[in-house]
Design an enzyme around this catalytic site. Structure first.
Site, PDB file in Angstrom:
ATOM      1  N   GLU A 666       0.855  -1.174   0.000  1.00  0.00           N
ATOM      2  CA  GLU A 666       0.000   0.000   0.000  1.00  0.00           C
ATOM      3  C   GLU A 666       0.900   1.236   0.000  1.00  0.00           C
ATOM      4  O   GLU A 666       2.086   1.149   0.309  1.00  0.00           O
ATOM      5  CB  GLU A 666      -0.893  -0.004   1.249  1.00  0.00           C
ATOM      6  CG  GLU A 666      -1.859  -1.180   1.359  1.00  0.00           C
ATOM      7  CD  GLU A 666      -3.018  -1.091   0.384  1.00  0.00           C
ATOM      8  OE1 GLU A 666      -3.234  -0.002  -0.201  1.00  0.00           O
ATOM      9  OE2 GLU A 666      -3.708  -2.112   0.187  1.00  0.00           O
ATOM     10  N   LYS A 681      -8.407  -8.925   4.831  1.00  0.00           N
ATOM     11  CA  LYS A 681      -8.656  -9.946   3.812  1.00  0.00           C
ATOM     12  C   LYS A 681      -9.294 -11.195   4.404  1.00  0.00           C
ATOM     13  O   LYS A 681     -10.250 -11.737   3.842  1.00  0.00           O
ATOM     14  CB  LYS A 681      -7.338 -10.299   3.108  1.00  0.00           C
ATOM     15  CG  LYS A 681      -6.790  -9.164   2.249  1.00  0.00           C
ATOM     16  CD  LYS A 681      -5.464  -9.541   1.596  1.00  0.00           C
ATOM     17  CE  LYS A 681      -4.963  -8.422   0.697  1.00  0.00           C
ATOM     18  NZ  LYS A 681      -3.685  -8.763   0.026  1.00  0.00           N
ATOM     19  N   GLY A 796       0.855  -6.405  -7.038  1.00  0.00           N
ATOM     20  CA  GLY A 796       1.340  -5.743  -8.241  1.00  0.00           C
ATOM     21  C   GLY A 796       0.222  -5.009  -8.949  1.00  0.00           C
ATOM     22  O   GLY A 796      -0.917  -5.486  -9.001  1.00  0.00           O
TER      23      GLY A 796
END
Length: 814
Positions: A666, A681, A796
Site C-alpha cells: 500500500e 482480507k 502488483g
C-alpha cells in the site's frame, strides 16, 4: 401517378429548395406528379410568434415580420434569375403586407382568435409554394401552382375532419383538366364548408399529400424529410438506431403516435383505406433506401420493429373504493375530459377497479385535475374517492411491432432491462393485439431507457458499458492501459464496448459521455474540474447512462462511503479498496442488501488476492452446498515478497523499500506490515463464508516493535525499521535455526480468525511460495484432507488491474 411531400427542413432555404427541385425534376421524368410543400423551416413558428407578440401589444412583432420577409427575399434572390425577380418580389411583398395588416389589427384589438391564427399560419405554405413554383419554372420544369384551399374542405370548423365526398370530387375534377407534368400545392391549408380559410393542424402538410394521394388513387405517397426513413429509435437519442426498410401501416401509426415525427397518424388514414404505399425518403440523401410503409410485411423476423417515446407527459390518478363495481364511472371520466378537449394518451386500470391511471400532455394536467375534481366532487367529499393526483415530469416509452403478437417473454425482457438500469415503471399498457407495449417512466430516464431497450432488442451483438473510474495511480493507470489495449478484442470476441465516461484522481475529475480518449487521458485530466467524491457521484447520476459501473482504484475511506449511493441508483460497483468490505459488519451487510435490492453488481475480487479468483471460488463452493471448515492462507503478496527476499546480508528496511517501489505494498507500507491489510482480507473471507465478524475480532500477532507500530508517517516508519534491524534479524535467525521459512499467515477456523508471522516447515504447501505469490487452502466437506488450493501472483499493479478488469467483464457478460 405519385404524390410527393417535402417538409420544412427540406425547403428551409435556397440551397435545400434547389435540391428539392432537382428531385422533382427526376421524379417527373417518368410520370406526372403532384407535389406538396411545407412552409420554409421555422417560418410557421415565426408567424405564430408574431401573432402572439401583436396580441400582447409587443411591437417586437414588426421585427419578427421583418425576419420572415428577409428569409423569403433571400431565397428569391438566390433561386430566381435577376431579370425575373422584380415581379416575384412584388407578389411576395404584397402577401407580406397583407400579413402585416392582420398583425396590426391584432395589435390594436389585443386579441388573437383561432380563426386569425389559422389565417396567419397559412402564409408560410402559400409563400414557399409560390417561390418554389417560380424557381422550378425558371429551371424549365412544366409546373403549375394550385391553391389547396380550392380543393380541400374541412367538415367541421376547428377539428381535423375532412369532407371527403366534396374534397375528392374537387380534386378529381381538377385533375381531368390538368395537363402539367408537375402540380405544386401548399400543404397545411384548407377551407371550411362555409369557405373560410383554415388549417389541417399538426402534420397538416403530410395530411394534404395523403388526401390528394387517396383521391387520385396514386401509386405511392412519398414523404421527403431530413432523415432516411423511420428508425428503430430516435437517432438523436440512440446513436445506434437504424432505418427500418419496410413496416406496416399499423406499425407506422403506432410509432408516429408515440413521437416518431417523420409522419403523423392522420397522414396514414386516407392512404390506408386505399392501400396506397408510403415511402419515407431523405431529401439530403436521395439515394438512401428509406422506409416503405404497406399494409403487411412478410419478410421480417424480429418481433420488435421500433422503440418510440413521448415526452412531457403527466400522470393523472384516481383512487378510491367508490370506483369499484360502479357502472358508468369510466364514461363520466372520459366524457369530462372529452368536453374539455383533453386528449388521453394512455389508460391503465387495475382489475380491482380501485384505481385508474391516465397519461395526458403535461400542459393539460392542471386543467384535467380541475375538471375531474369538479366532476367527482360528491364522491370526493364523501371520502369514496381521493382528490385527483398529478405526477409531472413523466414520459412514455413504447415497443412496437406486428410480430410481437404471441411472442413470449417480450414484456419480461422489457421490464427486466429497464429495472436493471434503475428505470422505474409507473404504469403499463398493452392492448389485446399485443402490437404495442407502453410504459410510463420518469422523463429524466428517457435517453437511458431508449438506449438499453435498443441494445436489448436490436444490438444483441454488442453491449456498451459506461465506466466512472476514480483513482489513476499505479493500479488505475494500468487498468486504463489494459482497457485501451483490449478494446478491439472485447468488441470482436465478447461483444462488449467499454467507454470510460468519468475519470478522477485526488485533484481533478473529467466527464465525457462519448468516452475519454484513453491515449491522452493524463493530458485531459490535467485540465479537469476540482475532484470531489460526492460531486463525482452526482455527475454520474445526472448523466444517467445505461450499464453504468463505478470503479474504485483507491484506498480512500471517503470514496468507500459513497458506494451505497451508486448501488441505490442501480450502478454497479467494482473495487480493490478493502475498506468498505472490512468496515463494520452492518455496513458490509448494507452494501450486499443494496446490491440485491437494486440489481446492481458489487464486485471486489481484488480485495483479497489481486487477480486471483479467491472470493469467486469460495462463493461457488458455498453456492453448490459445500461447507467451509477452515481457510489457511498467505494473503499478502507484499509480505511474502519481503520475507522471501530478506537475507542475513540485506537490511529489512531495504527490502520493504524495494517492495514499495515495485508497487507491492500500500502507499503506506505499515498497513501491510502491521497485519491490518491481511486481517481485512481474512475478515472478508470469513464474512463471505457466512460468519458475522468484526475486524477487532481477529487476533493479530504483530511482529513489528511497538515503536514502529506507533509511527505517525511513512518517513518515520522507515526510520524506525532501520533502528530496529536487530529485532528483524532475530526473527529471521530463529526461523533459520528451525529450517523454516517465514510466512505471514491468515487463518479462519471454527468461527475464529487470526493473522501472524509463522515458521513454515519444508513439508508445508506454503514453504515454496515464491516472490509475491498468494496461496489459499480451502478445507471443506468435499476437501477435508487435501484442500482446494488457489495459488498465484497476489500483488502488483498490473495483476490487480487485471482483477478489476475481470470483474468489469463479468458484469458485462450478465
Amino acid at each position: 401517378m405519385n404524390v410527393l411531400k417535402f417538409g420544412g427542413s427540406s425547403v428551409a432555404n435556397a440551397a435545400t429548395i434547389e435540391n428539392v427541385i432537382e428531385i422533382i425534376q427526376k421524379q417527373s421524368n417518368s410520370s406526372p406528379i403532384y407535389v406538396v410543400v411545407s412552409a420554409m423551416g421555422g417560418v410557421t413558428d415565426l408567424l405564430l410568434k408574431a401573432g402572439k407578440q401583436a396580441s400582447h401589444n409587443d411591437e417586437e412583432y414588426k421585427n419578427t415580420l421583418a425576419e420572415i420577409e428577409q428569409r423569403h427575399f433571400e431565397a428569391i434572390k438566390t433561386l430566381i434569375p435577376v431579370l425575373s425577380q422584380s415581379a416575384i418580389i412584388s407578389k411576395v411583398k404584397s402577401e407580406l403586407n397583407a400579413l402585416e395588416s392582420i398583425c396590426e389589427g391584432i395589435y390594436l384589438l389585443s386579441e388573437l382568435s383561432p380563426k386569425t391564427i389559422a389565417v396567419i399560419s397559412s402564409f408560410g405554405e402559400m409563400l414557399s409554394s409560390y417561390i418554389i413554383s417560380e424557381a422550378a419554372k425558371a429551371k424549365g420544369l412544366d409546373i403549375t401552382l394550385k391553391d389547396s384551399r380550392d380543393l380541400i374542405v374541412k367538415a367541421e370548423n376547428g377539428k381535423v375532419a375532412i369532407h371527403y365526398n366534396e374534397t375528392n370530387k374537387r380534386i378529381q375534377e381538377f385533375q381531368k383538366n390538368n395537363t402539367h407534368r408537375v402540380t405544386l400545392f401548399p400543404g397545411f391549408v384548407a377551407r371550411t364548408q362555409e369557405g373560410e380559410p383554415t388549417t389541417l393542424g399538426r402534420g397538416g402538410s403530410d395530411f394534404t399529400a395523403a388526401i390528394l394521394a387517396a383521391a387520385l388513387e396514386a401509386n405511392e405517397l412519398h414523404i421527403w424529410t431530413d432523415v432516411s426513413g423511420m428508425y428503430t429509435a430516435n437517432p438523436k437519442l440512440v446513436k445506434q438506431a437504424k432505418p427500418v426498410s419496410h413496416i406496416s401501416y399499423h406499425e407506422a401509426m403506432e410509432l408516429s403516435h408515440f413521437g416518431a415525427k417523420v409522419i403523423y397518424p392522420p397522414t396514414i388514414h386516407p392512404v390506408l383505406e386505399n392501400n396506397i404505399p408510403i415511402l419515407i425518403k431523405n431529401t439530403f440523401n436521395p439515394s438512401d433506401k428509406g422506409t416503405l410503409i404497406t399494409r403487411t410485411v412478410d419478410d421480417r423476423k424480429k418481433p420488435v420493429t421500433g422503440i418510440s417515446h413521448i415526452e412531457n407527459i403527466a400522470i393523472i390518478s384516481l383512487e378510491g373504493s367508490g370506483m369499484v363495481g360502479i357502472p358508468g364511472f369510466s364514461k363520466r371520466l372520459f366524457e369530462t375530459l372529452f368536453l374539455e378537449n383533453i386528449n388521453i394518451i394512455l389508460i391503465t386500470q387495475a382489475s380491482s377497479e380501485h384505481s385508474i391511471c391516465l397519461a395526458v400532455e403535461a400542459e393539460d394536467a392542471e386543467k384535467a385535475k380541475h375538471v375531474l375534481d369538479i366532476a367527482f366532487e360528491f364522491e370526493i367529499s364523501k371520502g369514496k374517492l381521493d382528490p385527483v393526483k398529478i405526477e409531472h415530469h413523466a414520459a412514455i416509452v413504447a415497443l412496437v411491432g406486428d410480430n410481437m403478437y404471441h411472442h413470449q417473454g417480450l414484456s419480461g425482457k422489457m421490464f427486466s432491462t429497464l429495472g436493471k438500469n434503475n428505470v422505474n415503471i409507473r404504469a403499463i399498457a398493452q392492448g389485446a393485439s399485443e402490437k404495442n407495449i407502453s410504459v410510463v417512466i420518469e422523463k429524466k430516464d428517457i435517453k437511458k431507457a431508449l438506449n438499453v431497450l435498443h441494445e436489448r432488442f436490436f444490438e444483441v451483438k454488442t453491449k456498451q458499458l459506461n465506466l466512472f473510474i476514480t483513482g489513476v495511480g499505479n493500479v488505475g493507470s494500468k487498468l486504463l492501459e489494459q482497457l485501451e489495449q483490449q478494446k478491439e478484442y472485447l468488441k470482436n470476441k465478447l461483444q462488449l464496448k467499454i467507454r470510460v465516461v468519468g475519470l478522477s484522481n485526488s485533484r481533478k475529475m473529467i466527464f465525457d459521455e462519448s468516452g475519454v480518449n484513453l491515449k491522452k487521458w493524463q493530458e485531459v485530466l490535467t485540465s479537469g474540474e476540482t475532484a470531489d467524491a460526492t460531486a463525482f457521484f452526482n455527475r454520474a447520476k445526472e448523466m444517467n447512462l445505461r450499464n453504468s459501473i463505478f470503479v474504485d482504484n483507491t484506498a480512500n475511506p471517503d470514496i468507500a462511503n459513497v458506494y451505497k449511493h451508486y448501488l441505490k441508483e442501480s450502478m454497479a460497483v467494482v473495487t480493490c479498496n478493502k475498506i468498505a468490505c472490512a468496515d463494520a459488519y452492518i455496513h458490509y451487510e448494507e452494501l450486499q442488501n443494496l446490491s440485491r435490492k437494486f440489481s446492481a453488481s458489487f464486485l471486489y475480487e481484488t480485495n483479497v488476492g489481486a487477480g486471483l479468483p479467491i472470493i469467486d471460488t469460495l462463493n461457488n463452493l458455498i453456492a453448490s452446498g459445500d461447507n467451509i471448515h477452515k481457510i489457511q492462507a498467505v494473503l499478502s503478496g507484499s509480505l511474502n515478497f519481503v520475507f522471501n527476499n530478506y537475507k542475513e546480508d540485506i537490511l529489512f528496511h531495504d527490502v520493504v523499500q524495494q517492495a514499495k517501489e515495485e508497487g507491492y505494498t500500500e502507499p503506506d507500507p505499515k498497513i501491510d506490515l502491521s497485519g491490518v491489510d491481511v486481517a481485512r482480507k481474512i475478515l472478508i473471507l470469513a464474512r463471505e463464508s457466512g460468519k458475522v465478524m468484526e475486524l477487532e475480532d481477529i487476533e493479530n500477532d504483530a511482529f513489528l516493535p511497538k515503536e514502529t507500530l506507533n509511527t505517525k508517517s511513512v518517513e518515520e516508519f522507515f526510520v524506525s525499521l532501520q533502528k530496529n534491524e536487530e529485532h528483524f534479524k532475530a526473527i529471521l535467525q530463529e526461523a533459520s535455526q528451525k529450517d523454516c521459512r517465514l510466512k505471514y499467515v491468515a487463518q479462519y477456523e471454527d468461527g475464529k480468525a487470526k493473522v501472524g508471522l509463522q515458521h513454515i516447515p519444508a513439508d508445508h504447501p506454503f514453504y515454496n511460495l515464491e516472490g509475491s505469490d498468494n496461496i489459499v487452502l480451502f478445507y471443506t466437506d468435499r476437501y477435508p484432507q487435501q484442500p482446494l488450493i488457489v495459488k498465484g501472483a497476489g500483488a502488483g499493479a498490473a495483476v490487480t488491474a487485471s482483477g478489476i478488469f475481470a470483474d468489469i467483464i463479468r458484469i458485462g457478460k450478465k
